[in-house]
Design a protein around this motif. Structure first.
Motif, PDB file in Angstrom:
ATOM      1  N   ASN A 128      19.128-124.363 -55.432  1.00  0.00           N
ATOM      2  CA  ASN A 128      18.935-123.631 -56.678  1.00  0.00           C
ATOM      3  C   ASN A 128      17.988-122.478 -56.429  1.00  0.00           C
ATOM      4  OD1 ASN A 128      17.266-123.010 -59.156  1.00  0.00           O
ATOM      5  ND2 ASN A 128      18.843-124.277 -60.079  1.00  0.00           N
ATOM      6  N   HIS A 129      18.454-121.294 -56.749  1.00  0.00           N
ATOM      7  CA  HIS A 129      17.745-120.093 -56.336  1.00  0.00           C
ATOM      8  C   HIS A 129      17.742-119.069 -57.473  1.00  0.00           C
ATOM      9  CE1 HIS A 129      17.530-116.137 -54.220  1.00  0.00           C
ATOM     10  NE2 HIS A 129      16.565-116.773 -53.609  1.00  0.00           N
ATOM     11  N   THR A 130      16.571-118.477 -57.719  1.00  0.00           N
ATOM     12  CA  THR A 130      16.451-117.468 -58.771  1.00  0.00           C
ATOM     13  C   THR A 130      16.042-116.144 -58.164  1.00  0.00           C
ATOM     14  OG1 THR A 130      15.816-119.077 -60.443  1.00  0.00           O
ATOM     15  CG2 THR A 130      15.174-116.810 -60.852  1.00  0.00           C
ATOM     16  N   LYS A 131      16.696-115.071 -58.604  1.00  0.00           N
ATOM     17  CA  LYS A 131      16.220-113.757 -58.184  1.00  0.00           C
ATOM     18  C   LYS A 131      16.364-112.748 -59.309  1.00  0.00           C
ATOM     19  CE  LYS A 131      20.036-111.345 -56.045  1.00  0.00           C
ATOM     20  NZ  LYS A 131      20.466-110.521 -54.957  1.00  0.00           N
ATOM     21  N   PRO A 132      15.469-111.746 -59.317  1.00  0.00           N
ATOM     22  CA  PRO A 132      15.567-110.736 -60.370  1.00  0.00           C
ATOM     23  C   PRO A 132      16.654-109.725 -60.049  1.00  0.00           C
ATOM     24  CG  PRO A 132      13.706-110.256 -58.938  1.00  0.00           C
ATOM     25  CD  PRO A 132      14.333-111.521 -58.416  1.00  0.00           C
ATOM     26  N   GLU A 133      17.385-109.334 -61.080  1.00  0.00           N
ATOM     27  CA  GLU A 133      18.412-108.308 -60.932  1.00  0.00           C
ATOM     28  C   GLU A 133      18.145-107.205 -61.946  1.00  0.00           C
ATOM     29  OE1 GLU A 133      22.352-109.861 -61.159  1.00  0.00           O
ATOM     30  OE2 GLU A 133      22.192-110.742 -59.150  1.00  0.00           O
ATOM     31  N   PRO A 134      18.611-105.990 -61.645  1.00  0.00           N
ATOM     32  CA  PRO A 134      18.368-104.897 -62.597  1.00  0.00           C
ATOM     33  C   PRO A 134      19.065-105.153 -63.924  1.00  0.00           C
ATOM     34  CG  PRO A 134      19.894-104.220 -60.870  1.00  0.00           C
ATOM     35  CD  PRO A 134      19.324-105.533 -60.448  1.00  0.00           C
ATOM     36  N   LEU A 135      18.441-104.661 -65.026  1.00  0.00           N
ATOM     37  CA  LEU A 135      19.062-104.781 -66.338  1.00  0.00           C
ATOM     38  C   LEU A 135      20.336-103.961 -66.418  1.00  0.00           C
ATOM     39  CD1 LEU A 135      16.426-104.242 -69.164  1.00  0.00           C
ATOM     40  CD2 LEU A 135      17.868-106.219 -68.802  1.00  0.00           C
ATOM     41  N   GLY A 136      20.313-102.755 -65.825  1.00  0.00           N
ATOM     42  CA  GLY A 136      21.473-101.866 -65.915  1.00  0.00           C
ATOM     43  C   GLY A 136      21.024-100.440 -66.165  1.00  0.00           C
ATOM     44  N   VAL A 137      21.316 -99.951 -67.360  1.00  0.00           N
ATOM     45  CA  VAL A 137      20.905 -98.597 -67.733  1.00  0.00           C
ATOM     46  C   VAL A 137      19.692 -98.684 -68.651  1.00  0.00           C
ATOM     47  CG1 VAL A 137      21.578 -96.496 -68.963  1.00  0.00           C
ATOM     48  CG2 VAL A 137      23.243 -97.698 -67.512  1.00  0.00           C
ATOM     49  N   VAL A 138      18.633 -97.971 -68.283  1.00  0.00           N
ATOM     50  CA  VAL A 138      17.414 -97.973 -69.093  1.00  0.00           C
ATOM     51  C   VAL A 138      17.202 -96.566 -69.656  1.00  0.00           C
ATOM     52  CG1 VAL A 138      14.923 -98.353 -69.096  1.00  0.00           C
ATOM     53  CG2 VAL A 138      16.399 -99.782 -67.664  1.00  0.00           C
ATOM     54  N   ALA A 139      17.009 -96.495 -70.963  1.00  0.00           N
ATOM     55  CA  ALA A 139      16.681 -95.214 -71.595  1.00  0.00           C
ATOM     56  C   ALA A 139      15.167 -95.145 -71.774  1.00  0.00           C
ATOM     57  CB  ALA A 139      17.383 -95.097 -72.948  1.00  0.00           C
ATOM     58  N   VAL A 140      14.582 -94.038 -71.354  1.00  0.00           N
ATOM     59  CA  VAL A 140      13.127 -93.901 -71.367  1.00  0.00           C
ATOM     60  C   VAL A 140      12.730 -92.703 -72.229  1.00  0.00           C
ATOM     61  CG1 VAL A 140      11.069 -93.500 -69.946  1.00  0.00           C
ATOM     62  CG2 VAL A 140      13.011 -94.804 -69.005  1.00  0.00           C
ATOM     63  N   VAL A 141      11.880 -92.943 -73.212  1.00  0.00           N
ATOM     64  CA  VAL A 141      11.235 -91.825 -73.896  1.00  0.00           C
ATOM     65  C   VAL A 141       9.901 -91.637 -73.187  1.00  0.00           C
ATOM     66  CG1 VAL A 141      10.392 -90.895 -76.089  1.00  0.00           C
ATOM     67  CG2 VAL A 141      12.353 -92.459 -76.062  1.00  0.00           C
ATOM     68  N   ALA A 142       9.796 -90.561 -72.409  1.00  0.00           N
ATOM     69  CA  ALA A 142       8.638 -90.377 -71.537  1.00  0.00           C
ATOM     70  C   ALA A 142       7.402 -90.002 -72.353  1.00  0.00           C
ATOM     71  CB  ALA A 142       8.943 -89.297 -70.502  1.00  0.00           C
ATOM     72  N   PRO A 143       6.216 -90.293 -71.815  1.00  0.00           N
ATOM     73  CA  PRO A 143       4.969 -89.969 -72.525  1.00  0.00           C
ATOM     74  C   PRO A 143       4.896 -88.493 -72.898  1.00  0.00           C
ATOM     75  CG  PRO A 143       4.508 -91.388 -70.654  1.00  0.00           C
ATOM     76  CD  PRO A 143       5.961 -91.008 -70.562  1.00  0.00           C
ATOM     77  N   GLN A 144       4.359 -88.210 -74.067  1.00  0.00           N
ATOM     78  CA  GLN A 144       4.341 -86.834 -74.579  1.00  0.00           C
ATOM     79  C   GLN A 144       3.225 -85.997 -73.964  1.00  0.00           C
ATOM     80  OE1 GLN A 144       6.823 -85.704 -76.606  1.00  0.00           O
ATOM     81  NE2 GLN A 144       7.670 -87.749 -76.262  1.00  0.00           N
ATOM     82  N   ASP A 145       2.058 -86.592 -73.757  1.00  0.00           N
ATOM     83  CA  ASP A 145       0.894 -85.790 -73.357  1.00  0.00           C
ATOM     84  C   ASP A 145       0.627 -85.816 -71.861  1.00  0.00           C
ATOM     85  OD1 ASP A 145       0.505 -85.128 -76.010  1.00  0.00           O
ATOM     86  OD2 ASP A 145      -0.667 -86.945 -76.377  1.00  0.00           O
ATOM     87  N   ASN A 160      20.942-100.819 -71.707  1.00  0.00           N
ATOM     88  CA  ASN A 160      20.460-102.201 -71.678  1.00  0.00           C
ATOM     89  C   ASN A 160      18.971-102.340 -71.953  1.00  0.00           C
ATOM     90  OD1 ASN A 160      22.615-101.849 -69.192  1.00  0.00           O
ATOM     91  ND2 ASN A 160      23.031-103.575 -70.513  1.00  0.00           N
ATOM     92  N   GLY A 161      18.211-101.276 -71.648  1.00  0.00           N
ATOM     93  CA  GLY A 161      16.763-101.340 -71.859  1.00  0.00           C
ATOM     94  C   GLY A 161      16.280-100.059 -72.503  1.00  0.00           C
ATOM     95  N   LEU A 162      15.203-100.171 -73.273  1.00  0.00           N
ATOM     96  CA  LEU A 162      14.684 -99.006 -73.995  1.00  0.00           C
ATOM     97  C   LEU A 162      13.167 -98.978 -73.852  1.00  0.00           C
ATOM     98  CD1 LEU A 162      15.344 -96.646 -75.983  1.00  0.00           C
ATOM     99  CD2 LEU A 162      14.969 -98.280 -77.845  1.00  0.00           C
TER     100      LEU A 162
END
Lengths: 291, 472
Positions: A141-158, A228-230
């Protein structure tokens, strides 16, 4: 000073490895804090956001399928490219934020170092976050992290450059692809960063950079079914952040709320999901179950 | 085939006529009462208090107080000892809990006895050990609890889902207010009695029976975290409700898992896995292997053996030790299964059911296998949550993966092949939180469980499951 006429740069979007203008034909003037007009930036529309998501989706599977070693080398290559152009980026950051030149250079150097840091994570985070699980039965039994997929990022303003790099580097290090909405009033360093990425062997579509109005574009990203991610890190308006989070609930996106920094491993974890694989480890267990 | 004489379970649990709400260590009255029904006979088992908004506020306040005064300040080692004690008491009273679960839920005693209750006890035992070792969980040197956790669980594994929710929350130093499902509150209330027996400090665990309104009130209450297992529709509503707040949330929602049988699979083992995948717990399983994807070249053989095997399943009295498939949990769920099965026939799929007698009273549904299923049909898209299998075929491995991933859900998947490299190839590509290779429906406290996409986010179990209950 020579009397040569300077060639001004047209700041465009970076989508699918290309530098298009907004399909809407719109642009908006970008000024420094002392109101000097610096340039016009493309004002992305809903269609641009959708095109960017499509480009990110197309690039995601191949990007995640690359070896972690190669992803690391490409991120490191981006750091190399940025180092060579640190002066240009320091100037753009200084103009955008009004920071002293040495401070601006400091943030650019910090951004380079972040890229190097995440370049080193690509082939390590999975063994740190995942592992073998000692289940009470004859199973591997083995667990590994996988990417969510497409992530939308609202980048920092300042913090228009370092903030942007800190937001996108952990997302792409783990095999996600991103659509980043740059700082609305200070988008120029972000848009120039596309040129660095385009010359770093980063496949087109892994990072897509948009400039425009947060209140106009972000809702389309928040409700887009193929995102998939925000990351709401750059949404200052609490009411808008709540609205975007509610829109993201429609397709159960993973949401990072504004205002919370984390260690780099936490940021890597944010945009991954664990997959657990079971396999019988003994002949008797082969079928499993109660029947 | 052999005829079996009835083998009814003889231990009878002490079920009270009426249960109250469990708040701050005591049973108290609620705003109204409702009945809990034995789904295998439709007879009323007991009445139970329903928690209203004021009760929710009271329970959350008790949990807050317990967190600030007792449970939060307590050392991890001491917290762990309480959880070990609970695990031991559950083991001691295992048979009583198993029978109670079968009565209230309708699932076969074979499953409650061998799976639900022992796995629930294991969950407490496993997490007990984490309580003083959180610094080693890879989540920082001194990870802190979130505070008060509101938890809402479904009716398909009432005690086990309670354990999945309460054990990690308590181990990490949180206190909880839990709402069991409307149709299956019994073992949660027996667990409340067990907390009293364990001398667990009042307010650390609060149990509030009720329906959807009670759950919604709990989500809106002054909790720091919401953990939910149930339907995707309700999960969406919860994600919306907490938007803009500081509440953390984890959601374990629906699924429409593909169980892929390649032509080089061990067919007999695969057939056992298919049966276990869809008929375990009457198919009331979010990760059930409800879509069988079988390679065209072996489809005929697999289906023939599958039907022969399904014909031997025994449907009936949940308390009979020979029973494989028990009662459907409620009239409402039976109606939903019936409607979706009807839609399958109307859309042109072929239904097959074994000839078996069903009891006259109670809620029952024959195990059903649909062939000739197209991807666009409702029975291939929607979660049926019943003993209904939809069979699709494929020609190439790429087609199998594409079909398996053609769903908004992403909870689990199964792969059957004797070729190791093919298993790893498929496991890599399947968009699911859990992949069972040459097995199905395996669960363990040490193994993280949970989905992606519209199956929700967050994991339960294992080191990774602790993230859901720590401020990280």
């Amino acid at each position: 000073m020579s009397d040569r006429l300077r060639v001004n740069k047209t700041y465009k979007l970076y989508v699918g490895g290309k530098f298009p203008r907004s399909e809407s034909g719109r642009s908006y003037p970008v000024s420094s804090p002392d109101a000097t007009v610096l340039a016009n930036a493309a004002m992305a529309s809903r269609k641009d956001a959708r095109d960017a998501v499509a480009a990110a989706r197309k690039a995601q599977r191949p990007w995640a399928g690359q070896t972690a070693y190669l992803r690391g080398q490409i991120l490191y290559r981006a750091a190399e490219m940025l180092e060579g152009r640190a002066g240009q980026f320091a100037e753009e950051v200084a103009e955008a934020t009004g920071a002293e030149p040495h401070e601006a250079l400091g943030t650019v150097e910090a951004a380079i170092d972040r890229l190097v840091h995440y370049a080193g994570w690509t082939d390590k985070y999975a063994s740190v976050l995942g592992g073998a699980n000692p289940v009470a039965g004859p199973y591997f039994n083995h667990t590994k992290p996988e990417p969510l997929g497409v992530v939308a990022v609202v980048a920092p303003q300042d913090d228009p450059f370092l903030g942007l790099v800190e937001a996108l580097a952990p997302a792409i290090a783990t095999g996600n692809t991103v659509v980043v909405l740059a700082s609305e009033s200070k988008p120029l360093p972000a848009l120039s960063f596309g040129e660095v990425l385009a010359t770093s062997d980063l496949p087109g579509g892994v990072v897509n950079l948009l400039s425009g109005k947060v209140a106009e574009v972000a809702p389309h990203l928040a409700s887009h079914a193929d995102v998939n991610g925000l990351d709401l890190g750059g949404v200052g308006d609490a009411a808008l952040a709540a609205e975007l989070e509610a829109a993201a609930a429609g397709t159960l996106k993973v949401v990072r709320r504004p205002g919370r920094a984390g260690a780099s491993l936490d940021l890597l974890r944010q945009w991954t999901e664990y997959k657990t694989v079971w396999h019988p480890a003994g002949m008797a267990a082969a079928a499993g179950g109660a029947y | 085939m052999f005829e079996y004489a009835p083998a009814p379970e003889s231990v009878r649990p002490q079920i009270k006529e009426h249960y109250g709400l469990f708040i701050d260590g005591e049973f108290v009255d609620g705003q109204a009462d409702f009945k809990s029904v034995d789904p295998s006979t439709e007879e009323s088992l007991f009445t139970v208090a329903e928690a209203g908004e004021a009760d929710v506020a009271k329970a959350v306040a008790a949990a807050r107080r317990a967190h600030e005064t007792v449970w939060g300040p307590m050392s991890g080692a001491e917290r762990g000892k309480y959880l070990f004690r609970i695990a031991r008491l559950l083991q001691e009273r295992a048979r009583e809990f198993a029978v109670a679960e079968s009565l209230d839920n309708g699932k076969p005693i074979k499953e409650t006895r061998d799976f639900d209750v022992p796995t629930a006890a294991q969950h407490f035992f496993y997490h007990a050990g984490w309580a003083d070792k959180l610094a080693y969980a890879g989540l920082g040197p001194d990870p802190r609890p979130l505070g008060v956790v509101g938890q809402v669980i479904p009716w398909n594994f009432p005690l086990l889902m309670l354990a999945w929710k309460i054990a990690p929350a308590l181990a990490c130093g949180n206190t909880v207010v839990l709402k069991p499902a409307e149709t299956t509150p019994l073992t949660a209330l027996m667990f409340a009695e067990l907390c009293q027996e364990a001398d667990l400090p009042p307010g650390v665990v609060n149990i509030l029976p009720g329906a959807g309104a009670t759950g919604a009130a709990l989500v809106d209450a002054a909790v720091d975290k919401v953990a939910f297992t149930g339907s995707t529709a309700v999960g969406r509503a919860i994600a919306k409700a907490v938007a803009g707040s500081k509440k953390k949330v984890t959601l374990e929602l629906g699924g429409k898992a593909a169980n892929i049988v390649f032509d080089d699979a061990a067919i007999d083992q695969a057939v056992e896995g298919i049966v276990n995948g869809i008929f375990f717990n009457q198919g009331h399983v979010c990760c059930a292997g409800s879509r069988l994807l079988v390679q065209e070249s072996v489809a005929g053989e697999v289906l023939e053996r599958l039907k022969a095997r399904v014909a031997t399943l025994r449907v009936g009295d949940p308390l009979d030790k020979n029973t494989d498939i028990g009662a459907i949990n409620s009239a409402e769920q039976l109606e939903r299964i019936t409607a979706l099965a009807k839609a399958g026939e109307e859309e042109g799929a072929d239904a097959w059911q074994p000839a078996c007698d069903l009891p006259e009273r109670g809620f029952w549904f024959r195990p059903t296998v649909f062939t000739g299923v197209q991807q666009s049909m409702r029975i291939a898209q929607e979660e049926i949550f019943g003993p209904v299998l939809s069979v699709l075929t494929f020609r190439t491995p790429d087609e199998a993966i594409a079909k398996a991933n053609n769903t908004p859900y992403g909870l689990s998947a199964g792969v059957w092949t004797e070729k190791g490299s093919k298993i790893l190839w498929a496991a890599e590509r399947l968009r699911a939180g859990v992949v069972w290779a040459n097995t199905f429906n395996q669960f363990d406290a040490a193994s993280p469980f949970g989905g992606l996409k519209e199956s929700g986010y967050g994991r339960e179990g294992g080191r990774q499951g602790l993230e859901a209950y720590l401020d990280v």
